[in-house]
Design a protein around this motif. Structure first.
Motif, mmCIF file in Angstrom:
data_model
loop_
_atom_site.group_PDB
_atom_site.id
_atom_site.type_symbol
_atom_site.label_atom_id
_atom_site.label_comp_id
_atom_site.label_asym_id
_atom_site.label_seq_id
_atom_site.Cartn_x
_atom_site.Cartn_y
_atom_site.Cartn_z
ATOM 1 N N PRO A 108 1.036 -1.254 -0.120
ATOM 2 C CA PRO A 108 0.044 -0.061 -0.117
ATOM 3 C C PRO A 108 0.833 1.498 -0.060
ATOM 4 N N GLY A 109 0.321 2.227 -0.503
ATOM 5 C CA GLY A 109 0.918 3.613 -0.676
ATOM 6 C C GLY A 109 0.525 4.269 -1.782
ATOM 7 N N HIS A 110 0.635 3.905 -2.941
ATOM 8 C CA HIS A 110 0.108 4.497 -4.384
ATOM 9 C C HIS A 110 -1.375 4.548 -3.964
ATOM 10 N N THR A 111 -1.970 3.302 -3.841
ATOM 11 C CA THR A 111 -3.294 3.202 -3.333
ATOM 12 C C THR A 111 -3.128 2.091 -2.264
ATOM 13 N N LEU A 112 -4.558 2.082 -1.829
ATOM 14 C CA LEU A 112 -4.413 1.159 -0.295
ATOM 15 C C LEU A 112 -4.319 -0.370 -0.979
ATOM 16 N N GLU A 113 -5.020 -0.758 -2.146
ATOM 17 C CA GLU A 113 -4.961 -2.257 -2.429
ATOM 18 C C GLU A 113 -3.775 -2.235 -3.447
ATOM 19 N N SER A 114 -2.690 -1.418 -3.681
ATOM 20 C CA SER A 114 -1.669 -1.824 -4.418
ATOM 21 C C SER A 114 -0.811 -2.890 -4.096
ATOM 22 N N THR A 115 -0.365 -3.787 -5.101
ATOM 23 C CA THR A 115 0.220 -5.080 -4.953
ATOM 24 C C THR A 115 1.105 -5.252 -6.020
ATOM 25 N N CYS A 116 2.153 -5.676 -5.731
ATOM 26 C CA CYS A 116 3.397 -6.098 -6.551
ATOM 27 C C CYS A 116 3.520 -7.707 -6.524
ATOM 28 N N GLY A 132 3.870 -2.587 -10.722
ATOM 29 C CA GLY A 132 2.580 -1.565 -10.748
ATOM 30 C C GLY A 132 2.904 -0.143 -10.660
ATOM 31 N N ASP A 133 2.323 0.726 -9.754
ATOM 32 C CA ASP A 133 2.463 2.098 -9.588
ATOM 33 C C ASP A 133 3.359 2.387 -8.155
ATOM 34 N N THR A 134 3.721 1.193 -7.532
ATOM 35 C CA THR A 134 4.469 1.255 -6.495
ATOM 36 C C THR A 134 5.948 1.673 -6.668
ATOM 37 N N LEU A 135 6.640 1.117 -7.624
ATOM 38 C CA LEU A 135 7.930 1.493 -7.766
ATOM 39 C C LEU A 135 8.229 1.758 -9.422
ATOM 40 N N PHE A 136 8.766 2.833 -9.900
ATOM 41 C CA PHE A 136 8.995 3.064 -11.270
ATOM 42 C C PHE A 136 10.244 2.862 -11.339
ATOM 43 N N ILE A 137 10.813 2.973 -12.544
ATOM 44 C CA ILE A 137 12.254 3.551 -12.650
ATOM 45 C C ILE A 137 12.778 4.870 -12.562
ATOM 46 N N GLY A 138 13.375 5.119 -11.525
ATOM 47 C CA GLY A 138 13.907 6.373 -11.003
ATOM 48 C C GLY A 138 12.840 7.202 -10.445
ATOM 49 N N ASP A 139 11.488 6.555 -9.951
ATOM 50 C CA ASP A 139 10.708 7.214 -9.249
ATOM 51 C C ASP A 139 9.646 6.135 -8.479
ATOM 52 N N GLY A 141 5.088 5.830 -7.099
ATOM 53 C CA GLY A 141 4.011 6.224 -7.306
ATOM 54 C C GLY A 141 3.707 7.534 -6.660
ATOM 55 N N ARG A 142 2.850 8.419 -7.161
ATOM 56 C CA ARG A 142 2.328 9.436 -6.358
ATOM 57 C C ARG A 142 1.047 8.772 -5.419
ATOM 58 N N PRO A 143 1.113 9.602 -4.143
ATOM 59 C CA PRO A 143 0.332 9.088 -2.921
ATOM 60 C C PRO A 143 -0.848 9.891 -2.860
ATOM 61 N N ASP A 144 -1.344 10.471 -3.808
ATOM 62 C CA ASP A 144 -2.453 11.482 -3.811
ATOM 63 C C ASP A 144 -3.767 10.940 -4.515
ATOM 64 N N LEU A 145 -3.725 9.976 -5.145
ATOM 65 C CA LEU A 145 -4.713 9.531 -6.112
ATOM 66 C C LEU A 145 -6.087 8.744 -5.462
ATOM 67 N N ALA A 146 -5.660 8.076 -4.209
ATOM 68 C CA ALA A 146 -6.527 7.354 -3.530
ATOM 69 C C ALA A 146 -7.435 8.030 -2.382
ATOM 70 N N GLN A 147 -6.958 9.479 -2.040
ATOM 71 C CA GLN A 147 -7.626 9.900 -1.053
ATOM 72 C C GLN A 147 -9.309 10.131 -0.969
ATOM 73 N N ALA A 148 -9.767 10.460 -2.253
ATOM 74 C CA ALA A 148 -11.178 10.801 -2.323
ATOM 75 C C ALA A 148 -11.879 9.488 -2.107
ATOM 76 N N LEU A 149 -11.433 8.581 -2.124
ATOM 77 C CA LEU A 149 -12.249 7.112 -2.082
ATOM 78 C C LEU A 149 -12.239 6.743 -0.472
ATOM 79 N N VAL A 150 -11.321 7.219 0.474
ATOM 80 C CA VAL A 150 -11.541 6.622 1.736
ATOM 81 C C VAL A 150 -11.469 7.943 2.727
ATOM 82 N N ASP A 151 -12.441 8.129 3.633
ATOM 83 C CA ASP A 151 -12.517 8.907 4.497
ATOM 84 C C ASP A 151 -11.288 9.245 5.554
ATOM 85 N N ASP A 152 -10.878 10.380 5.759
ATOM 86 C CA ASP A 152 -9.774 10.464 6.539
ATOM 87 C C ASP A 152 -8.423 10.192 6.011
#
Length: 470
Positions: A108-116, A132-139, A141-152
């Motif tokens: 979890p991190g990019h989204t809560l369900e993110s799985t490698c 997936g979007d957990t680890l890229f080459i050189g970067d 995943g951004r951690p702001d895309l799942a905020q709207a789906l889960v309260d707090d």
């Protein structure tokens, strides 16, 4: 180990295909699934699993169509709650594909369900990891895309989860493991991705800023969030399509691939409040186009720009395409969830003009002419990204990045003629079309962008941070 990366450059996305002993698995498939079925058929293999690393935001996955056409089972990682039948793997659960083993590693991190998915070959040796979007080459995943789906849920919390996932789940793995990410340079899912699409984990530990061994949680969070712009408006809509389901691409093509006469085209444009989307080359659009149409050329990063600028995936669209590229255009629109194409103009812009309908053009000049006209009083708008602008720009130019035009429309000069350019000529014509559709015609497009401007001998300046001035 037999693994193939199937890379789609226009959306900077990588799907993966593995096969062993007559069984195949697909990871993060695109919306059009026939190429995967054809690939499996070539190996006389059956698709056993369709693995998803997370609910994608930047494209609509082909998991549902592929499952229907192959009888393969869809697999998500822990905490995923899709509204259709799927296997929800537990952390470290293993799946067999022929003689290969695939282990689900919850990250979890990019989204809560993110799985490698850790790939182990027939000898029991770990070969690679699909990140997936957990680890890229050189970067990462951004951690702001799942905020709207889960309260707090905040981007800071997700960044903290990602810090733990990388250090506790990924970094302890062998250095010779091959990293297979879902995206490369050009994707909006990260900010610093390399043009390379695979690497060893050991090299990423040495070169990826987010994998520094001495990095604190606070440092990681600060660096990860620094310079992170707003995600494209279509991202949340794509997430929901991937969670809830969508119409088959076959059905989309059947209803959308309709040749329309100019009269039918005009009627639909008025009655359905459809956007006329012209996907020809920018040089063709500049010379002649339907008034108020929007240009986004299919030869560029077409689908992401459509998503970023049109925003609403339910927007009805009418297409003006190069001859023979109608189905390709509809398919590429469907990749980002734009499924409401009403048809295309039969015969293209020539048939429109021959039928007696009005055409428009964009006032456009070569960079050499721009060099002779440019003066201290000239108003110049640069449509490139801030980082590009800061590297070099025409002196006193105004930076209005194309992806901000909908929210930054007030910054556009409206009372005087201005010159408009980008890097190579593609983005400036997109912006020109949007501005003209909103009644702004006091612009002159500079062909070939900053590359042509530089070659024409126009002096360029760099942005200097005020803190460096003495």
């Amino acid at each position: 180990m037999k693994i193939e990366q199937i890379y789609t450059g226009c959306i900077a996305q990588a799907a993966y295909y593995i096969e062993s002993n007559g069984e195949a698995a697909i990871f993060d498939p695109l919306r059009e699934v026939q190429p995967y079925l054809d690939r499996a058929a070539k190996d006389n293999a059956n698709v056993k699993y369709i693995f998803e690393t997370h609910f994608h935001a930047d494209f609509v996955s082909g998991h549902l169509d592929l499952a229907k056409k192959s009888e393969g089972q869809i697999v998500y990682g822990p905490t995923a709650k899709p509204e259709f039948e799927a296997i929800i793997a537990t952390d470290n659960q293993e799946f067999k594909v022929g003689n290969y083993t695939i282990k689900a590693i919850h990250t979890p991190g990019h989204t809560l369900e993110s799985t490698c998915y850790l790939l182990t070959d027939e000898t029991g040796k770990p070969h690679g990891i699909i990140t997936g979007d957990t680890l890229f080459i050189g970067d990462v995943g951004r951690p702001d895309l799942a905020q709207a789906l889960v309260d707090d849920l905040t981007q800071e919390k997700l960044a903290s989860y990602l810090f733990d996932s990388l250090r506790n789940k990924i970094m302890p793995l062998p250095d010779d493991l091959i990293v297979y990410p879902s995206h490369g340079a050009g994707s909006a899912c990260g900010k610093n991705m390399s043009k390379e699409t695979t690497d060893t984990l050991g090299n990423q530990k040495k070169t990826n800023y987010a994998l520094r061994a001495d990095m604190t949680r606070e440092e990681f969070t600060k660096e990860l969030l620094d310079g992170l712009g707003l995600p494209p408006a279509y991202f949340p809509q794509n997430v929901m399509l991937n969670i809830q389901g969508y119409d088959s691409l076959d059905d989309i093509l059947a209803k959308s691939k309709k040749a329309l006469t100019p009269a039918e085209f005009e009627t639909l444009a008025n009655q359905a409040e459809a956007v006329i989307l012209d996907v020809r080359h920018e040089d063709d659009f500049v010379k002649k186009h339907i008034p108020n149409s929007i240009f986004i050329g299919i030869q560029g990063n077409f689908a992401p720009w459509v998503g970023a600028l049109l925003a609403d995936v339910k927007q009805p669209l009418l297409l003006v395409t190069p001859e023979g590229r109608e189905e390709e255009t509809i398919t590429r629109l469907s990749r980002v969830g734009f499924d409401h194409v009403l048809g295309y103009l039969a015969g293209g812009i020539d048939s429109w003009e021959k039928a007696g309908y009005e055409v428009d053009s964009v006032d456009s000049i070569k960079p050499e002419q721009f060099a002779t006209e440019l003066s201290e009083k000239s108003v110049v708008v640069d449509a490139r990204k801030p980082s590009e602008f800061e590297a070099e720009h025409v002196e006193n130019a105004i930076n209005i990045p194309l992806d901000t035009i909908n929210s930054n429309f007030a910054a556009v000069p409206k009372d005087e003629t201005f010159y408009l350019h980008c890097a190579g000529g593609y983005r400036s014509v997109i912006m020109a079309s949007i501005l003209k559709s909103r009644g702004i015609h006091n612009l002159v497009n500079v062909e070939k962008g900053i590359n042509g401007i530089r070659n024409a001998g126009i002096p360029l300046t760099q942005f200097v941070c005020p803190s460096t001035l003495k």
